[in-house]
Design a protein around this motif. Structure first.
Motif, PDB file in Angstrom:
ATOM      1  N   GLY A 409       0.816  -1.206   0.000  1.00  0.00           N
ATOM      2  CA  GLY A 409       0.000   0.000   0.000  1.00  0.00           C
ATOM      3  C   GLY A 409       0.856   1.265   0.000  1.00  0.00           C
ATOM      4  O   GLY A 409       0.515   2.264  -0.613  1.00  0.00           O
ATOM      5  N   ASN A 410       1.988   1.208   0.695  1.00  0.00           N
ATOM      6  CA  ASN A 410       2.894   2.353   0.764  1.00  0.00           C
ATOM      7  C   ASN A 410       4.277   1.922   0.307  1.00  0.00           C
ATOM      8  O   ASN A 410       5.171   1.742   1.122  1.00  0.00           O
ATOM      9  CB  ASN A 410       2.997   2.844   2.222  1.00  0.00           C
ATOM     10  CG  ASN A 410       1.689   3.384   2.715  1.00  0.00           C
ATOM     11  OD1 ASN A 410       1.195   4.365   2.207  1.00  0.00           O
ATOM     12  ND2 ASN A 410       1.122   2.727   3.711  1.00  0.00           N
ATOM     13  N   PRO A 411       4.471   1.687  -0.981  1.00  0.00           N
ATOM     14  CA  PRO A 411       5.762   1.140  -1.408  1.00  0.00           C
ATOM     15  C   PRO A 411       6.920   2.066  -1.032  1.00  0.00           C
ATOM     16  O   PRO A 411       6.794   3.292  -1.200  1.00  0.00           O
ATOM     17  CB  PRO A 411       5.629   1.007  -2.931  1.00  0.00           C
ATOM     18  CG  PRO A 411       4.437   1.787  -3.297  1.00  0.00           C
ATOM     19  CD  PRO A 411       3.592   1.978  -2.100  1.00  0.00           C
ATOM     20  N   PRO A 412       8.004   1.528  -0.483  1.00  0.00           N
ATOM     21  CA  PRO A 412       9.120   2.398  -0.096  1.00  0.00           C
ATOM     22  C   PRO A 412       9.863   2.905  -1.319  1.00  0.00           C
ATOM     23  O   PRO A 412       9.853   2.279  -2.368  1.00  0.00           O
ATOM     24  CB  PRO A 412      10.009   1.459   0.722  1.00  0.00           C
ATOM     25  CG  PRO A 412       9.706   0.093   0.224  1.00  0.00           C
ATOM     26  CD  PRO A 412       8.282   0.111  -0.220  1.00  0.00           C
ATOM     27  N   ALA A 424       7.807   0.387   5.772  1.00  0.00           N
ATOM     28  CA  ALA A 424       9.089   0.933   5.313  1.00  0.00           C
ATOM     29  C   ALA A 424       9.036   2.450   5.161  1.00  0.00           C
ATOM     30  O   ALA A 424       9.999   3.155   5.491  1.00  0.00           O
ATOM     31  CB  ALA A 424       9.478   0.276   3.997  1.00  0.00           C
ATOM     32  N   PHE A 425       7.896   2.939   4.705  1.00  0.00           N
ATOM     33  CA  PHE A 425       7.802   4.386   4.457  1.00  0.00           C
ATOM     34  C   PHE A 425       7.989   5.170   5.764  1.00  0.00           C
ATOM     35  O   PHE A 425       8.441   6.315   5.755  1.00  0.00           O
ATOM     36  CB  PHE A 425       6.463   4.726   3.776  1.00  0.00           C
ATOM     37  CG  PHE A 425       5.291   4.785   4.712  1.00  0.00           C
ATOM     38  CD1 PHE A 425       4.814   6.002   5.186  1.00  0.00           C
ATOM     39  CD2 PHE A 425       4.679   3.612   5.153  1.00  0.00           C
ATOM     40  CE1 PHE A 425       3.739   6.044   6.061  1.00  0.00           C
ATOM     41  CE2 PHE A 425       3.615   3.659   6.027  1.00  0.00           C
ATOM     42  CZ  PHE A 425       3.143   4.872   6.492  1.00  0.00           C
ATOM     43  N   GLU A 426       7.646   4.551   6.911  1.00  0.00           N
ATOM     44  CA  GLU A 426       7.805   5.253   8.190  1.00  0.00           C
ATOM     45  C   GLU A 426       9.294   5.504   8.486  1.00  0.00           C
ATOM     46  O   GLU A 426       9.658   6.516   9.083  1.00  0.00           O
ATOM     47  CB  GLU A 426       7.189   4.432   9.333  1.00  0.00           C
ATOM     48  CG  GLU A 426       5.682   4.290   9.199  1.00  0.00           C
ATOM     49  CD  GLU A 426       5.092   3.246  10.154  1.00  0.00           C
ATOM     50  OE1 GLU A 426       3.924   2.904   9.974  1.00  0.00           O
ATOM     51  OE2 GLU A 426       5.811   2.778  11.061  1.00  0.00           O
ATOM     52  N   SER A 431      13.918   9.409   8.565  1.00  0.00           N
ATOM     53  CA  SER A 431      15.193   9.937   8.036  1.00  0.00           C
ATOM     54  C   SER A 431      14.997  11.324   7.437  1.00  0.00           C
ATOM     55  O   SER A 431      15.899  12.162   7.507  1.00  0.00           O
ATOM     56  CB  SER A 431      15.761   9.043   6.942  1.00  0.00           C
ATOM     57  OG  SER A 431      15.878   7.761   7.379  1.00  0.00           O
ATOM     58  N   ARG A 432      13.841  11.524   6.809  1.00  0.00           N
ATOM     59  CA  ARG A 432      13.580  12.839   6.201  1.00  0.00           C
ATOM     60  C   ARG A 432      13.434  13.903   7.280  1.00  0.00           C
ATOM     61  O   ARG A 432      14.001  14.987   7.196  1.00  0.00           O
ATOM     62  CB  ARG A 432      12.287  12.773   5.390  1.00  0.00           C
ATOM     63  CG  ARG A 432      12.505  12.711   3.892  1.00  0.00           C
ATOM     64  CD  ARG A 432      11.275  13.058   3.083  1.00  0.00           C
ATOM     65  NE  ARG A 432      10.012  12.640   3.627  1.00  0.00           N
ATOM     66  CZ  ARG A 432       9.452  11.440   3.464  1.00  0.00           C
ATOM     67  NH1 ARG A 432      10.100  10.521   2.770  1.00  0.00           N
ATOM     68  NH2 ARG A 432       8.282  11.150   3.994  1.00  0.00           N
ATOM     69  N   ALA A 450      18.014   5.521  11.621  1.00  0.00           N
ATOM     70  CA  ALA A 450      16.544   5.595  11.595  1.00  0.00           C
ATOM     71  C   ALA A 450      15.947   4.183  11.705  1.00  0.00           C
ATOM     72  O   ALA A 450      14.920   3.991  12.375  1.00  0.00           O
ATOM     73  CB  ALA A 450      16.074   6.263  10.308  1.00  0.00           C
ATOM     74  N   GLU A 451      16.592   3.205  11.066  1.00  0.00           N
ATOM     75  CA  GLU A 451      16.085   1.832  11.165  1.00  0.00           C
ATOM     76  C   GLU A 451      16.128   1.333  12.606  1.00  0.00           C
ATOM     77  O   GLU A 451      15.191   0.716  13.095  1.00  0.00           O
ATOM     78  CB  GLU A 451      16.922   0.889  10.280  1.00  0.00           C
ATOM     79  CG  GLU A 451      16.480   0.885   8.837  1.00  0.00           C
ATOM     80  CD  GLU A 451      17.508   0.234   7.936  1.00  0.00           C
ATOM     81  OE1 GLU A 451      18.338   0.970   7.371  1.00  0.00           O
ATOM     82  OE2 GLU A 451      17.494  -1.001   7.786  1.00  0.00           O
TER      83      GLU A 451
END
Ligand SMILES: Cc1cc2nc3c(=O)[nH]c(=O)nc-3n(C[C@H](O)[C@H](O)[C@H](O)COP(=O)(O)OP(=O)(O)OC[C@H]3O[C@@H](n4cnc5c(N)ncnc54)[C@H](O)[C@@H]3O)c2cc1C
Length: 519
Positions: A409-412, A424-426, A431-432, A450-451
C-alpha cells in the motif's frame, strides 16, 4: 509490538483462559500462533529468548522443495514444500526472492543426471514453478559464475528456488500475530505445565526473564513448538517420556561476495562425502554451507566444530578459483535441526526424516517436531486441525493460505527497505524529518540509525543481540563489523527504550563475548 502492553493482557483478567498457549517462538510456534489467531482463537505465544533465536535464524535461507530430498526419494515432502514455497513467495514478497542456482557439472553423466532430476523438480512444482531448469554450456556457465573452477567443466544446470530472510520472516509473523489480536512475548520461559487433578494440562507456569515475575497462565490447549528443546517440555509433562528429537548440527560460513562475484547461487549436489553444499548470494555476501553433524546435546547458542568449518572451506575451495581461508570468513553460524527420531530407537539415523510429526500426549500436550521453515504454514495448519480434532476447541477454518504479510500500500522509495513491509515508508519519513538519523550505523552496513530507532519502537528488541543478529542481520553478515557498530547501536537503543548507561556497557560487553562464537 509493545511488550508492556502485551504483558498487561496476562494481568488484565487473572481468571482469563486462553484457547491456545504456544510454547516456542521460532518458525513453527509463530506459524501455529498465527494460524490460531486468524481462525479466531484467543492465542498466546511464549518464547524463552528472542523470536527466532534458535534454529529459525540459522537456516540456509532457502524457500525450497529440497532437491536433496527428491534425490532421497521423499517425493511427497518435496511436493508439499514446493506448494508452500509458492504460497510463501506470494504472501511475503518483501522477504522472499526468486534465486537462480547453477550446478556446475564435470562429467557428461552428471549433465544427464541433474538435467533430468531438475526437470522432474520443475514438474513437481507444477504451476508454482519459479522458472524452468535448463543446461548451459561451459562458456555460459563461466560467464554466470566467473570464479568457478573451469578445468574439466562440461557446463551447468540452471534452476530456480526461493530465498528469504529467516529471522525477519519470524518478526513479520510475530507482528502479524499482534496485529490480529494475539499476544506474543519474548523472554518468557515456560518452567512447568499446570495440570488438573485428573492429570490434564490446564496451562503453564512462565517466568518473565526481564522482570523475574512468575505467571500462572491458564489455557484450554498447550502446544509444544520448541524445536530441539521439545523433549524438555515432554519431560515436564511426563518425566519418563522417551527422546523424540535427534538433533543434527548444520554450519554455514559467510564470505565476501568477491569469492563468488555472481548473482547466481552455486549448488554442489554431491560433495566428496555425499553432502550438498550451497554458496548463495545474500545481502551482498555469500552464505556457504552446510554440514550435518549428529549431536547429543542441545543449546540455544550451538558452536561450529573446527572440522565442520574446514569441510566447508575445503569443499568450496575445490570449486572456486580463489579458495577461501579461515581468515576470510565474516561469520560462522551453527543451527540445530530438530529432526524427528524414532522414540523406540533414537540412535537410528535412518529413521531421521525431514518430515514433521505431530503428537498428542495422554494429558493433552500437543507437540510438533521436525519440519522445515518452508513448510511452517502447512505444519501450523495441520497442528491446529489436530487440536480441533481433540474436541478441546471448536472447529474453525484455516485462512493462512491467502494471508498476505505485505499489501504494498505504501511502497518504499528504497528497494532495500522493502524488508520492513508496509511500514518501510515510516523509516524513510524518520530519516527525512531527522536527517542525522539517515546515517549508517557503520560503514560496512547499509542499516541507518533511523532503522534502529524504528525497530525499537515497533519490533520488540530487548537486547543489543536482538537488534544486531535478528532485526538487522549485521552479526550474520560480518560479525567483527557488527561489534564495531555495537556502541552506536546500544546508544540509540538506550535512548529509545529508556535504558541506562550501565545497560549499554553491559550489553556491549556481552555482545563482544558473543561474537567470539561467530568468528
Ligand atoms: C543448518 C540448517 C539449515 C536449514 N536450512 C533451511 C532452509 O534453507 N530452508 C528451510 O525451509 N528450512 C531449513 N532448515 C530447517 C528450519 O530452519 C527449521 O525447521 C525451523 O527453523 C525450526 O523452527 P522451530 O520453530 O521448530 O525451532 P526453533 O527455531 O529452534 O524455535 C524453538 C523455540 O522454542 C523456544 N523454547 C524452548 N524451550 C522453551 C521454553 N521452555 N519456554 C519458552 N520457549 C522455549 C526456543 O528458545 C526457540 O526459540 C534448516 C535447519 C538447519 C539447522
Amino acid at each position: 509490538m509493545d511488550r508492556n502492553r502485551l504483558i498487561q493482557t496476562l494481568m488484565d483478567e487473572p481468571q482469563k483462559q486462553w484457547d491456545i498457549i504456544v510454547i516456542g517462538g521460532g518458525a513453527t510456534g509463530l506459524g501455529i500462533a498465527l494460524d490460531a489467531v486468524t481462525r479466531g482463537y484467543k492465542t498466546l505465544l511464549l518464547e524463552q529468548s528472542d523470536f527466532a533465536k534458535g534454529t529459525s535464524s540459522r537456516s540456509t535461507k532457502l524457500v525450497h522443495g529440497g532437491v536433496r530430498y527428491m534425490a532421497q526419494g521423499d517425493i511427497l515432502l518435496v511436493i508439499e514444500a514446493l506448494h508452500e514455497r509458492g504460497l510463501m513467495l506470494k504472501n511475503a514478497p518483501h522477504l522472499t526472492a526468486n534465486q537462480e542456482f547453477v550446478i556446475p557439472v564435470y562429467t557428461w553423466w552428471d549433465v544427464f543426471l541433474y538435467t533430468a532430476g531438475l526437470k522432474f523438480y520443475d514438474l513437481l512444482a507444477g504451476r508454482l514453478s519459479m522458472g524452468k531448469s535448463y543446461f548451459i554450456n561451459k562458456r555460459k556457465a563461466v560467464s554466470r559464475l566467473p570464479l568457478i573452477r573451469s578445468e574439466g567443466l562440461k557446463g551447468g544446470i540452471v534452476y530456480h528456488d526461493g530465498q528469504f530472510d529467516d529471522s525477519r520472516m519470524a518478526v513479520a509473523l510475530a507482528i502479524a500475530n499482534v496485529e490480529k489480536g494475539g499476544t506474543v512475548l519474548n523472554y518468557f520461559r515456560v518452567g512447568s505445565l499446570l495440570k488438573s487433578e485428573k492429570g490434564k494440562i490446564t496451562g503453564v507456569l512462565a517466568n518473565d526473564l526481564k522482570s523475574g515475575n512468575d505467571y500462572k497462565i491458564k489455557g484450554k490447549l498447550v502446544i509444544n513448538a520448541t524445536g530441539v528443546f521439545a523433549d524438555e517440555i515432554h519431560r515436564m509433562d511426563d518425566p519418563e517420556s522417551k527422546p523424540t528429537i535427534r538433533p543434527s548440527q548444520g554450519v554455514h560460513v559467510v564470505l565476501d561476495n568477491s569469492f563468488l562475484q555472481s548473482g547466481s547461487a552455486v549448488m554442489i549436489p554431491k560433495t566428496d562425502d555425499g553432502r550438498v553444499l550451497f554458496a548463495i548470494p545474500w545481502y551482498g555476501k555469500v552464505v556457504v554451507g552446510t554440514t550435518d553433524t549428529p549431536l547429543d546435546t542441545v543449546s540455544l547458542e550451538p558452536r561450529a566444530l573446527d572440522q565442520e568449518i574446514d569441510f566447508i572451506l575445503n569443499t568450496a575451495g575445490r570449486y572456486l578459483t580463489r579458495p577461501p581461508k579461515r581468515e576470510d570468513v565474516n561469520c560462522i553460524f551453527a543451527g540445530l535441526r530438530p529432526l524427528a527420531a524414532n522414540p523406540d530407537n533414537p540412535e537410528a539415523t535412518k529413521e531421521v526424516s525431514r518430515r514433521h510429526k505431530i503428537t498428542l500426549s495422554r494429558s493433552g500436550l500437543l507437540s510438533i517436531i521436525g519440519g522445515k521453515w518452508t513448510s511452517y504454514r502447512r505444519m501450523a495448519e495441520e497442528t491446529i486441525d489436530k487440536a480441533v480434532k481433540t474436541g478441546i476447541i471448536e472447529k474453525r477454518k484455516c485462512v493462512t493460505r491467502d494471508f498476505s504479510f505485505y499489501s504494498n500500500g505504501n511502497p518504499p522509495v528504497s528497494e532495500r527497505l522493502k524488508i520492513y513491509g508496509n511500514h518501510a515508508f515510516e523509516i524513510e519519513k524518520l530519516s527525512r524529518e531527522h536527517p542525522e538519523l539517515g546515517e549508517p550505523v557503520h560503514k560496512k552496513f547499509p542499516y541507518t540509525k533511523a532503522e534502529i530507532v524504528w525497530i525499537c519502537r515497533n519490533e520488540m528488541p530487548l537486547t543489543l543481540e536482538d537488534m544486531l543478529a535478528r532485526r538487522t542481520r549485521a552479526l550474520f553478515l560480518d560479525a567483527r563489523a557488527s561489534a564495531e557498530a555495537a556502541p552506536v547501536v546500544a546508544d540509540l537503543m538506550a535512548k529509545e527504550l529508556g535504558f541506562s548507561k550501565s545497560w549499554q556497557e553491559n550489553e556491549i560487553s556481552k555482545y563482544n563475548d558473543l561474537i567470539k562464537i561467530y568468528i
